[in-house]
Scaffold this motif. Structure first.
Motif, PDB file in Angstrom:
ATOM      1  N   LEU A 144       0.865  -1.191   0.000  1.00 59.79           N
ATOM      2  CA  LEU A 144       0.000   0.000   0.000  1.00 59.79           C
ATOM      3  C   LEU A 144       0.891   1.227   0.000  1.00 59.79           C
ATOM      4  N   ILE A 145       0.480   2.237  -0.740  1.00 64.81           N
ATOM      5  CA  ILE A 145       1.199   3.504  -0.688  1.00 64.81           C
ATOM      6  C   ILE A 145       0.244   4.626  -0.307  1.00 64.81           C
ATOM      7  N   LEU A 146       0.784   5.557   0.475  1.00 68.74           N
ATOM      8  CA  LEU A 146       0.137   6.833   0.730  1.00 68.74           C
ATOM      9  C   LEU A 146       0.789   7.810  -0.228  1.00 68.74           C
ATOM     10  N   GLY A 147       0.014   8.348  -1.151  1.00 71.91           N
ATOM     11  CA  GLY A 147       0.579   9.219  -2.165  1.00 71.91           C
ATOM     12  C   GLY A 147      -0.004  10.618  -2.122  1.00 71.91           C
ATOM     13  N   GLU A 148       0.570  11.494  -2.929  1.00 78.10           N
ATOM     14  CA  GLU A 148       0.117  12.881  -3.002  1.00 78.10           C
ATOM     15  C   GLU A 148       0.041  13.320  -4.460  1.00 78.10           C
ATOM     16  N   GLN A 149      -0.897  14.211  -4.728  1.00 77.97           N
ATOM     17  CA  GLN A 149      -1.048  14.774  -6.065  1.00 77.97           C
ATOM     18  C   GLN A 149      -1.239  16.275  -5.932  1.00 77.97           C
ATOM     19  N   TYR A 150      -0.313  17.036  -6.517  1.00 80.08           N
ATOM     20  CA  TYR A 150      -0.371  18.489  -6.379  1.00 80.08           C
ATOM     21  C   TYR A 150      -1.369  19.104  -7.364  1.00 80.08           C
ATOM     22  N   PRO A 151      -1.828  20.324  -7.070  1.00 79.27           N
ATOM     23  CA  PRO A 151      -2.840  20.963  -7.916  1.00 79.27           C
ATOM     24  C   PRO A 151      -2.413  21.027  -9.376  1.00 79.27           C
ATOM     25  N   GLY A 152      -3.364  20.842 -10.255  1.00 75.39           N
ATOM     26  CA  GLY A 152      -3.093  20.953 -11.685  1.00 75.39           C
ATOM     27  C   GLY A 152      -2.577  19.692 -12.320  1.00 75.39           C
ATOM     28  N   GLY A 153      -2.140  18.726 -11.518  1.00 75.88           N
ATOM     29  CA  GLY A 153      -1.650  17.468 -12.074  1.00 75.88           C
ATOM     30  C   GLY A 153      -2.798  16.587 -12.512  1.00 75.88           C
ATOM     31  N   ASP A 154      -2.641  15.924 -13.638  1.00 75.03           N
ATOM     32  CA  ASP A 154      -3.687  15.023 -14.110  1.00 75.03           C
ATOM     33  C   ASP A 154      -3.781  13.825 -13.183  1.00 75.03           C
ATOM     34  N   GLN A 155      -5.000  13.331 -12.989  1.00 70.44           N
ATOM     35  CA  GLN A 155      -5.179  12.133 -12.182  1.00 70.44           C
ATOM     36  C   GLN A 155      -4.456  10.967 -12.840  1.00 70.44           C
ATOM     37  N   PRO A 156      -3.509  10.343 -12.147  1.00 70.38           N
ATOM     38  CA  PRO A 156      -2.770   9.236 -12.751  1.00 70.38           C
ATOM     39  C   PRO A 156      -3.696   8.090 -13.159  1.00 70.38           C
ATOM     40  N   THR A 157      -3.352   7.423 -14.248  1.00 71.17           N
ATOM     41  CA  THR A 157      -4.132   6.277 -14.720  1.00 71.17           C
ATOM     42  C   THR A 157      -3.218   5.072 -14.840  1.00 71.17           C
ATOM     43  N   ASP A 158      -2.466   4.796 -13.788  1.00 68.85           N
ATOM     44  CA  ASP A 158      -1.502   3.714 -13.809  1.00 68.85           C
ATOM     45  C   ASP A 158      -2.213   2.366 -13.932  1.00 68.85           C
ATOM     46  N   THR A 159      -1.755   1.551 -14.871  1.00 70.52           N
ATOM     47  CA  THR A 159      -2.327   0.232 -15.064  1.00 70.52           C
ATOM     48  C   THR A 159      -2.058  -0.633 -13.847  1.00 70.52           C
ATOM     49  N   GLY A 160      -3.091  -1.339 -13.408  1.00 67.77           N
ATOM     50  CA  GLY A 160      -2.916  -2.278 -12.316  1.00 67.77           C
ATOM     51  C   GLY A 160      -2.877  -1.653 -10.940  1.00 67.77           C
ATOM     52  N   VAL A 161      -3.376  -0.416 -10.792  1.00 67.23           N
ATOM     53  CA  VAL A 161      -3.356   0.264  -9.493  1.00 67.23           C
ATOM     54  C   VAL A 161      -4.765   0.716  -9.124  1.00 67.23           C
ATOM     55  N   ASP A 162      -5.192   0.382  -7.917  1.00 58.33           N
ATOM     56  CA  ASP A 162      -6.472   0.832  -7.375  1.00 58.33           C
ATOM     57  C   ASP A 162      -6.200   2.027  -6.465  1.00 58.33           C
TER      58      ASP A 162
END
Length: 303
Positions: A144-162
């Motif tokens: 499990l990862i706790l991640g961060e996404q800064y403003p303006g960044g596109d929502q990641p669409t990584d294959t195989g990740v919920d």
């Protein structure tokens, strides 16, 4: 018979691009990865890789096998989750990757709660830069990862990740009295003449901050750089410049300077991510639920 481990290596090659990067990510030698992929070609009976200069790339058959392998690996995750659900208790080991401010503000509460509820579970925690955590998750280094996404960044669409959003973390200017005389600075553009303190170039936070400053009509004059947000905070409150920080920094750290809330109300999004197929694994369901509970409690007492 196609070997599951070798198929995982092929999937990693499709994601990382070179055998060297696969070897580095999985702590193998490049020659070992090459040998394993060669054996996979023998098992498949068709060429999966082709040489292009000093590098290799997937053939059409290799691309086809990657697509099937991704589905197979997800099914294996689901099978393991289903087997774990047959147990009456949560035991074993879980590996978590997190970023600095989450490690300080959220993780202690999670560890305490998990130790009370599931004393036979062992949690391993590693602080990892969020921009590399997802690939480590996909490679099986973490659960499990706790991640961060800064403003303006596109929502990641990584294959195989919920991926599931946990909460919005407001971003505010942090500045000492020296640079805010008579409280007359209220907008980002009002700090165009002030030295800036930001994360190093190439980091998502730095990219966002520079983009926001340019949108406000100026290029920030960056005097100090650090990947440690507490260093940024300390330099700002001792009057060496101005910075932009997420509110999660202030959990356990007493602010000694002033905040300026921007009219655009930018937020950093904090999320959890697991491999697709593993989202029903009981321990990961429990971890995510506890993270929601801990996050809700800190929101009630935010600065």
């Amino acid at each position: 018979m196609l070997n599951l481990h070798r198929m995982r290596l092929l999937v990693e090659l499709s994601r990382r691009g070179t055998i060297g990067r696969v070897a580095d990510a999985l702590s193998y030698s490049a020659s070992t990865v090459s040998q394993q992929l060669g054996q996979l070609e023998n098992e498949a009976g068709v060429p999966l890789l082709e040489q292009v200069g000093r590098r290799v790339r997937l053939t059409d058959a290799g691309e086809l096998l990657v697509r099937h392998a991704e589905g197979i690996l997800q099914q294996v995750e689901r099978a393991q989750a289903a087997l774990a659900a047959t147990r009456s208790d949560i035991v074993g080991e879980v590996r978590i990757a997190t970023f600095q401010t989450a490690a300080m503000a959220l993780v202690p509460g999670v560890l305490e709660e998990m130790s009370v509820r599931h004393p036979d579970l062992t949690l391993y925690l590693t602080e990892v830069q969020p921009d590399s955590a997802t690939s480590a998750l996909q490679a099986g280094e973490f659960d499990l990862i706790l991640g961060e996404q800064y403003p303006g960044g596109d929502q990641p669409t990584d294959t195989g990740v919920d991926r599931r959003m946990l909460f919005d973390d407001p971003m505010r200017i942090y500045v000492a009295d020296r640079w805010k005389p008579n409280r007359d600075r209220r907008e980002l553009a009002d700090f165009a003449d002030v030295p800036w303190i930001l994360e190093p170039k190439g980091k998502p936070a730095r990219d966002w901050a520079e983009t926001a400053c340019r949108a406000a009509g100026f290029e920030p004059r960056v005097r100090f750089e650090s990947a440690d947000l507490l260093v940024l905070a300390r330099l700002a409150e001792t009057g060496h410049g101005v910075t932009l920080l997420p509110d999660l920094v202030w959990d356990g750290y007493r602010p000694q300077a002033q905040f300026v809330s921007l009219a655009t109300k930018p937020v950093r999004k904090v999320y959890t991510a697991v491999r697709t197929g593993a989202e029903t694994r009981p321990v990961l369901v429990e971890l995510r639920n506890i993270l929601v509970s801990v996050s809700d409690r800190r929101t009630d007492t935010a600065v």
